[in-house]
Write an enzyme that holds these catalytic residues in place. Structure first.
Site, mmCIF file in Angstrom:
data_model
loop_
_atom_site.group_PDB
_atom_site.id
_atom_site.type_symbol
_atom_site.label_atom_id
_atom_site.label_comp_id
_atom_site.label_asym_id
_atom_site.label_seq_id
_atom_site.Cartn_x
_atom_site.Cartn_y
_atom_site.Cartn_z
ATOM 1 N N GLY A 239 0.767 -1.239 0.000
ATOM 2 C CA GLY A 239 0.000 0.000 0.000
ATOM 3 C C GLY A 239 0.796 1.286 0.000
ATOM 4 O O GLY A 239 0.217 2.372 -0.132
ATOM 5 N N GLU A 273 4.154 -6.573 1.925
ATOM 6 C CA GLU A 273 3.709 -6.962 0.577
ATOM 7 C C GLU A 273 3.651 -5.765 -0.373
ATOM 8 O O GLU A 273 2.589 -5.478 -0.952
ATOM 9 C CB GLU A 273 2.297 -7.561 0.635
ATOM 10 C CG GLU A 273 2.146 -8.817 1.427
ATOM 11 C CD GLU A 273 0.686 -9.256 1.537
ATOM 12 O OE1 GLU A 273 0.454 -10.442 1.785
ATOM 13 O OE2 GLU A 273 -0.219 -8.400 1.380
ATOM 14 N N PRO A 274 4.735 -5.069 -0.560
ATOM 15 C CA PRO A 274 4.674 -3.887 -1.423
ATOM 16 C C PRO A 274 4.615 -4.254 -2.899
ATOM 17 O O PRO A 274 5.227 -5.239 -3.325
ATOM 18 C CB PRO A 274 6.003 -3.185 -1.124
ATOM 19 C CG PRO A 274 6.917 -4.315 -0.762
ATOM 20 C CD PRO A 274 6.076 -5.361 -0.084
ATOM 21 N N ARG A 312 -5.420 3.124 -15.630
ATOM 22 C CA ARG A 312 -5.541 3.855 -14.362
ATOM 23 C C ARG A 312 -6.233 5.224 -14.505
ATOM 24 O O ARG A 312 -7.092 5.561 -13.688
ATOM 25 C CB ARG A 312 -4.178 4.003 -13.683
ATOM 26 C CG ARG A 312 -3.485 2.656 -13.401
ATOM 27 C CD ARG A 312 -2.298 2.793 -12.458
ATOM 28 N NE ARG A 312 -2.730 3.120 -11.125
ATOM 29 C CZ ARG A 312 -2.632 4.310 -10.581
ATOM 30 N NH1 ARG A 312 -2.088 5.290 -11.248
ATOM 31 N NH2 ARG A 312 -3.066 4.510 -9.363
ATOM 32 N N CYS A 342 -12.632 3.751 -28.676
ATOM 33 C CA CYS A 342 -13.934 4.375 -28.893
ATOM 34 C C CYS A 342 -14.688 4.619 -27.594
ATOM 35 O O CYS A 342 -15.778 4.080 -27.383
ATOM 36 C CB CYS A 342 -14.761 3.488 -29.821
ATOM 37 S SG CYS A 342 -13.806 3.027 -31.247
HETATM 38 N N1 LLP Z 1 -1.301 -7.041 -0.637
HETATM 39 C C1 LLP Z 1 -2.587 -7.198 -0.958
HETATM 40 C C2 LLP Z 1 -3.394 -8.182 -0.230
HETATM 41 C C3 LLP Z 1 -3.159 -6.419 -1.984
HETATM 42 O O1 LLP Z 1 -4.439 -6.583 -2.300
HETATM 43 C C4 LLP Z 1 -2.357 -5.476 -2.670
HETATM 44 C C5 LLP Z 1 -2.927 -4.650 -3.742
HETATM 45 C C6 LLP Z 1 -0.999 -5.356 -2.313
HETATM 46 C C7 LLP Z 1 -0.511 -6.155 -1.278
HETATM 47 C C8 LLP Z 1 -0.070 -4.403 -3.004
HETATM 48 O O2 LLP Z 1 -0.474 -3.094 -2.854
HETATM 49 P P1 LLP Z 1 0.517 -1.907 -3.314
HETATM 50 O O3 LLP Z 1 1.753 -1.953 -2.467
HETATM 51 O O4 LLP Z 1 0.842 -2.088 -4.729
HETATM 52 O O5 LLP Z 1 -0.281 -0.674 -3.072
HETATM 53 N N2 LLP Z 1 -5.075 -1.191 -9.440
HETATM 54 C C9 LLP Z 1 -4.912 -0.206 -8.390
HETATM 55 C C10 LLP Z 1 -4.235 -0.779 -7.162
HETATM 56 C C11 LLP Z 1 -4.939 -2.005 -6.618
HETATM 57 C C12 LLP Z 1 -4.234 -2.627 -5.454
HETATM 58 C C13 LLP Z 1 -4.779 -3.989 -5.164
HETATM 59 N N3 LLP Z 1 -4.153 -4.648 -4.077
HETATM 60 C C14 LLP Z 1 -4.162 0.996 -8.963
HETATM 61 O O6 LLP Z 1 -3.824 0.988 -10.143
HETATM 62 O O7 LLP Z 1 -3.953 1.983 -8.252
#
Ligand code: LLP
Length: 420
Positions: A239, A273-274, A312, A342
């Site tokens: 996140g 979990e980045p 996005r 389109c």
């Molecule tokens: N762990 C879990 C359980 C998750 O669901 C996610 C992302 C992550 C880790 C990694 O999150 P990050 O570090 O990348 O923020 N498509 C959206 C983002 C969706 C994230 C889904 N889950 C976008 O383009 O902003």
């Protein structure tokens, strides 16, 4: 920080002129910087070195095998959410004890496969899922590790579509129910509940929501301890936000300084979990300007990349900086950068002050490494773009552009339909 910079008026990725890549591989084209990718991973690892967490890169952010392999070789584990991601993890030889598996909707086949492959643990998102995993484990004659994904009911202060830790979201189990489950853990004889998991959302720029969530979970861990329930892992999810525009996200170090004191108190093995933090700014999408269109009200740069290549902006209204590959001095004027698809939602940038750029020139859509290619599609029967990785002055094609045959590879015209 990233390795996409202008040198003598031309955009470079590490030591390679991006224009040369656009000419050689054509556009739309994803370009990744190996060193930016690894640097971000190492920054996080270094910031948390005191507790040596397992960093499980979130495959969904960018699941290209070369990206996964580069990170796994540096010691990363992988956070997966489907049988397909497990397949990728195995393809790059990720040790199974470095794989964690979330998702609210794991199928029986996916669960079976992951049990057989002996991943570290599942992050379980509901009581029915817990029962199901227990049932499948029994069938396979296995005792397996699971972590409970807690829904801590905190506001991550990000886009509503990527907020996951509010009680109204579909993710995780509320603390009260999780408590009940842990007290009744003997009802799941084939499971070892070995940890807790939280993931409160994505593109979070402040530490406060993490602190709130970790504090809630820590109090819960302490409560469980008093009841003799000892856990081994705390997975704090991903996140971490990055800079797309004017955000001022916390650095890895600042984030670690804030959360480490809380984490150390728990004395649990920590997992991160980045996804975006590692790969977001390590990639750009390069597009060519097909037409400059002036209407009575607006100016449009019509480019050869569309919402199927980078969705996005269309679905989150996300901001991506758009810059020309050739630095252009002089006046700026407002324009939309749009694709050929389109739909009016097919834009990469809206009402953006851009220098005057000519037809045939190239643009870079910055910060496209995460949730760029991995969310791409063949909509409008467009071929998904090629991907290349730059390592200093070397370039590697890590995915070729779809061929037209790829578009119809799985389709069949039933014989019986002919002449109906
Ligand atoms: N762990 C879990 C359980 C998750 O669901 C996610 C992302 C992550 C880790 C990694 O999150 P990050 O570090 O990348 O923020 N498509 C959206 C983002 C969706 C994230 C889904 N889950 C976008 O383009 O902003």
């Amino acid at each position: 920080m990233h390795e996409f910079k202008y040198k003598h008026g031309e955009l470079y990725c590490e030591n390679i002129k991006v224009r040369d890549l656009a000419l050689r591989f054509e556009t739309p084209l994803y370009v990744y910087s190996y060193h930016t990718l690894i640097d971000h991973y190492l920054k996080l690892k270094d910031a948390f070195r005191k507790i040596e967490p397992l960093i499980c890169y979130s495959v969904k952010a960018n699941s290209n095998l070369a990206i996964l392999k580069a990170l796994v070789d540096k010691g990363a584990g992988l956070d997966i959410v489907s049988g397909g991601e497990l397949f990728r993890a195995q393809k790059v030889g990720c040790p199974v004890e470095r794989i964690v598996y979330a998702s609210v909707g794991k199928t029986d086949a996916e669960i079976k496969d992951a049990i057989r492959k002996k991943i570290l643990f599942f992050n379980v998102e509901s009581l029915p899922e817990l029962r199901n995993i227990d049932r499948i484990a029994k069938k396979l004659g296995k005792k397996i590790n699971v972590a409970i994904r807690i829904n801590p009911d905190v506001e991550a202060k990000t886009h509503k579509y990527i907020t996951t830790g509010k009680i109204t979201n579909k993710f995780g189990i509320d603390l009260k129910s999780a408590h009940k489950i842990l007290l009744l853990r003997d009802e799941f004889p084939n499971l070892v509940i070995c940890g807790l998991h939280i993931h409160i959302g994505s593109q979070i720029t402040e530490s406060a929501p993490y602190i709130a969530a970790i504090a809630k979970v820590s109090a819960f861990v302490a409560r469980l301890k008093k009841k003799g329930i000892i856990l081994k892992y705390l997975n704090i999810g991903g996140g971490l936000g990055i800079i797309y525009n004017k955000e001022t996200p916390q650095t890895a170090k600042k984030f670690a300084d804030k959360v480490l004191p809380l984490l150390e108190k728990n004395n649990l093995e920590v997992i991160l979990e980045p996804g975006r933090f590692i790969v977001g700014n390590a990639g750009i999408l390069v597009a060519r300007i097909l037409y400059v269109k002036n209407t009575p009200k607006k100016k449009f740069y019509i480019v050869d990349a569309g919402m199927n290549d980078l969705i996005r902006p269309a679905i989150y209204g996300a901001y991506h900086n758009v810059i020309p590959l050739k630095e252009v001095k002089g006046g700026r004027e407002k324009a939309d950068v749009v694709g050929p698809i389109c739909e009016s939602g097919d834009f990469l940038a809206k009402e953006r002050k851009l220098p005057r750029i000519k037809e045939g020139e190239y643009l870079a859509v910055m910060g496209s490494g995460a949730y760029g290619f991995s969310m791409s599609s063949n909509y409008n029967s467009r071929r998904r773009p090629a991907e290349v990785m730059v390592v200093k002055d070397k370039v590697y094609m890590i995915r070729s552009r779809d061929a037209y045959d790829d578009l119809v590879r799985h389709e069949k015209i039933p014989f019986a339909l002919m002449g109906l």
